[in-house]
Design a protein around this motif. Structure first.
Motif, PDB file in Angstrom:
ATOM      1  N   GLY A   1       4.374   4.886   0.448  1.00  0.00           N
ATOM      2  CA  GLY A   1       3.762   4.679  -0.864  1.00  0.00           C
ATOM      3  C   GLY A   1       2.413   5.372  -0.958  1.00  0.00           C
ATOM      4  O   GLY A   1       2.106   6.073  -1.931  1.00  0.00           O
ATOM      5  N   GLY A   2       1.601   5.193   0.094  1.00  0.00           N
ATOM      6  CA  GLY A   2       0.287   5.840   0.123  1.00  0.00           C
ATOM      7  C   GLY A   2       0.428   7.350   0.080  1.00  0.00           C
ATOM      8  O   GLY A   2      -0.377   8.053  -0.549  1.00  0.00           O
TER       9      GLY A   2
ATOM     10  N   ALA B   1       1.179   8.510  -3.408  1.00  0.00           N
ATOM     11  CA  ALA B   1      -0.036   8.457  -4.228  1.00  0.00           C
ATOM     12  C   ALA B   1      -0.906   9.679  -3.940  1.00  0.00           C
ATOM     13  O   ALA B   1      -1.471  10.291  -4.859  1.00  0.00           O
TER      14      ALA B   1
ATOM     15  N   ARG C   1       0.071  -0.976  -6.479  1.00  0.00           N
ATOM     16  CA  ARG C   1      -0.606  -1.287  -5.225  1.00  0.00           C
ATOM     17  C   ARG C   1      -1.249  -0.043  -4.604  1.00  0.00           C
ATOM     18  O   ARG C   1      -2.229  -0.116  -3.892  1.00  0.00           O
ATOM     19  N   PHE C   2      -0.623   1.104  -4.837  1.00  0.00           N
ATOM     20  CA  PHE C   2      -1.180   2.348  -4.280  1.00  0.00           C
ATOM     21  C   PHE C   2      -2.025   3.082  -5.306  1.00  0.00           C
ATOM     22  O   PHE C   2      -2.367   4.238  -5.120  1.00  0.00           O
TER      23      PHE C   2
END
Lengths: 192, 204
Positions: free
Chosen positions: B88-89, B92, B130-131
Motif C-alpha cells: 500500500g505504501g 502511494a 490509510r496510505f
C-alpha cells in the motif's frame, strides 16, 4: 516373524500404506506443512515402493539385477527422481496441480522406493557408504538452506514452517551421520 | 558383462533424468514456483481475464475496460499487517512518482483484494486512505464472485495461504499489465523507485 513371512506380507502392507496416504484427510494433513510433506509423506511413499520390491516376480528381479550391478543403476534412478522431488517448485506444484499430484504418488514409490529396494541387497559396503554419506550431506545442505533463506521457497508454505523443515533436516542428517559412525565403529560387515 | 550393461543403463538414466530436470527447472533457472511464474509470464504473457470488480467507491469496472492503458496490479487484503502494508505504501509512493501518466490516464494502479467477504467498498476506501492515497489513478477493488477471484489468482499466479493467526500470507509482487491486457512482467515488491523508472521507460 521369519524373513519369508515378512516378504509375503510386505506387498499387502505396501498397498495398505499407499491407500492410507491417498485418503483425502491424511493427504490434506501431510501436505499442510512443508516439513510433513518433505519428511513424512514422501519418505512413506518411498517405503511403499521399497516394500513392493519384495512382490516382484523373481524372474523379473533377476532380469533387472543383470542391468543393476552393485545396485548402481538403482542409485542413479533414485537420485535423479529424488532431485526432482527436492525442487521447491515440485512440492508447490504437487499441491496445486492435480497431474503433478498424480505424478508424485506414482513416481516416488516406483522411481525412488522400488529401485532402492531392488538395489540395496546388491550394494556392497562402499556403495552403501557413498549413498548414505551423500544422503547425509544432502540433508545438511538443504536443511541449512531452508533454515537461513529469508524468502519463502514454496508459495504454499509459510516461512517459519520452512525453517522448521530446515531444522528437522539438520536433525535427520545428524542422526544418519551418528548411525553411520556407530556402524563403522562397532558394526559387522560382510566382505562384499 | 553385467558391469557394462549397468554402465549403459546408468548412462541412459542419466541422460533421460538430466533432460527431465532441465525441463523441470527451465534450464536450471527456476527452482521455485515464484521464479517459474515470472519466467513463464515473460515468455508467454497471459491475457488477464475480463472479470468485473467492485471499487472503493462502489462502482463496477471490468478489467477489459482498462485495455489501452498500462496497469500495475497488486493483491492485498485490508486487515493485513505485514506485506500489504508495504504494498500500500509503495502504491502511494508510485502515485507521487508517476503522477503525470496517472493523471492523463495512460497508467492505472489497481489493488485487488483476495478477501472480498470482509473488504467492502468502505473498507477498501479506508485502506487507500490509510496510505493517504489520493483519488486519481489508484483503484482498490474486490472481485464480485468466488469464481472470478479464483480465475484472477490463477492467471496472476498468486497463492494465498492462511498464516494461522487469522490472516494470510501470499507471494506479494507488482504485476504489470500492458495496454493489450496481457500480464507481461512481475516485479519484486519493496522497490518503488525501480518500478517507477521502469514504467517511465515503457510509457509512451
Amino acid at each position: 516373524m521369519s524373513t519369508a513371512e515378512r516378504q509375503r506380507l510386505a506387498p499387502a502392507f505396501a498397498v495398505a500404506l499407499f491407500v492410507a496416504l491417498l485418503l483425502p484427510p491424511v493427504r490434506a494433513w501431510l501436505e499442510s506443512r512443508m516439513s510433513l510433506q518433505m519428511l513424512v509423506q514422501i519418505p512413506l511413499l518411498i517405503t511403499v515402493g521399497w516394500l513392493l520390491s519384495a512382490a516382484l516376480p523373481p524372474r523379473l528381479g533377476e532380469g533387472i539385477a543383470r542391468w543393476n550391478r552393485h545396485g548402481i543403476s538403482s542409485l542413479v534412478l533414485a537420485s535423479l527422481a529424488g532431485m526432482f522431488w527436492m525442487l521447491p517448485r515440485s512440492l508447490d506444484a504437487a499441491i496445486g496441480e492435480p497431474w503433478m499430484a498424480v505424478a508424485k504418488f506414482a513416481s516416488v514409490p516406483l522411481l525412488i522406493g522400488l529401485p532402492l529396494g531392488l538395489g540395496w541387497p546388491h550394494m556392497g559396503f562402499v556403495v552403501r557408504g557413498v549413498f548414505l554419506l551423500e544422503l547425509t550431506a544432502t540433508f545438511f545442505r538443504l536443511g541449512w538452506l531452508y533454515l537461513v533463506s529469508p524468502i519463502r521457497l514454496c508459495n504454499n508454505y509459510l516461512l517459519d514452517d520452512q525453517q522448521r523443515a530446515g531444522e528437522a533436516m539438520l536433525v535427520i542428517g545428524s542422526l544418519l551421520l551418528a548411525g553411520v559412525a556407530i556402524k563403522l565403529l562397532w558394526g559387522r560387515f560382510d566382505s562384499t | 558383462m553385467p558391469i557394462l550393461r549397468t554402465l549403459l543403463a546408468s548412462a541412459l538414466l542419466l541422460v533421460f533424468g538430466g533432460a527431465v530436470l532441465t525441463v523441470a527447472t527451465d534450464g536450471f533457472h527456476a527452482f521455485t514456483s515464484e521464479t517459474a511464474r515470472r519466467l513463464a509470464v515473460r515468455r508467454e504473457p497471459p491475457p488477464v481475464p475480463a472479470v468485473t470488480l467492485e471499487t472503493q467507491s462502489g462502482a463496477h469496472v471490468n478489467l477489459a475496460e482498462l485495455r489501452g492503458r498500462w496497469v500495475l496490479v497488486d493483491f492485498i487484503y485490508t486487515r493485513c499487517l505485514t506485506w500489504c502494508l508495504a504494498l500500500g505504501g509503495e502504491f502511494a509512493q508510485l502515485q507521487d512518482q508517476l503522477a503525470a501518466p496517472l493523471a492523463d490516464g495512460r497508467l492505472v494502479l489497481l489493488s485487488i483484494s483476495f478477501d472480498p467477504a470482509h473488504d467492502t467498498p468502505a473498507e477498501l476506501a479506508a485502506y487507500r486512505q490509510r496510505f493517504r492515497g489520493r483519488d486519481h489513478g489508484w483503484l482498490v477493488a474486490r472481485p464480485t464472485s468466488e469464481g472470478d477471484l479464483q480465475q484472477l489468482l490463477h492467471t496472476f499466479g498468486v497463492t494465498v495461504v492462511p498464516d494461522g493467526i487469522d490472516g494470510y500470507v501470499h507471494n506479494a509482487a507488482i504485476q504489470v499489465v500492458d495496454p493489450q491486457g496481457r500480464l507481461v512482467l512481475i516485479l519484486d515488491a519493496g522497490n518503488p523507485q525501480a518500478v517507477a523508472q521502469l514504467m517511465r521507460r515503457k510509457l509512451p
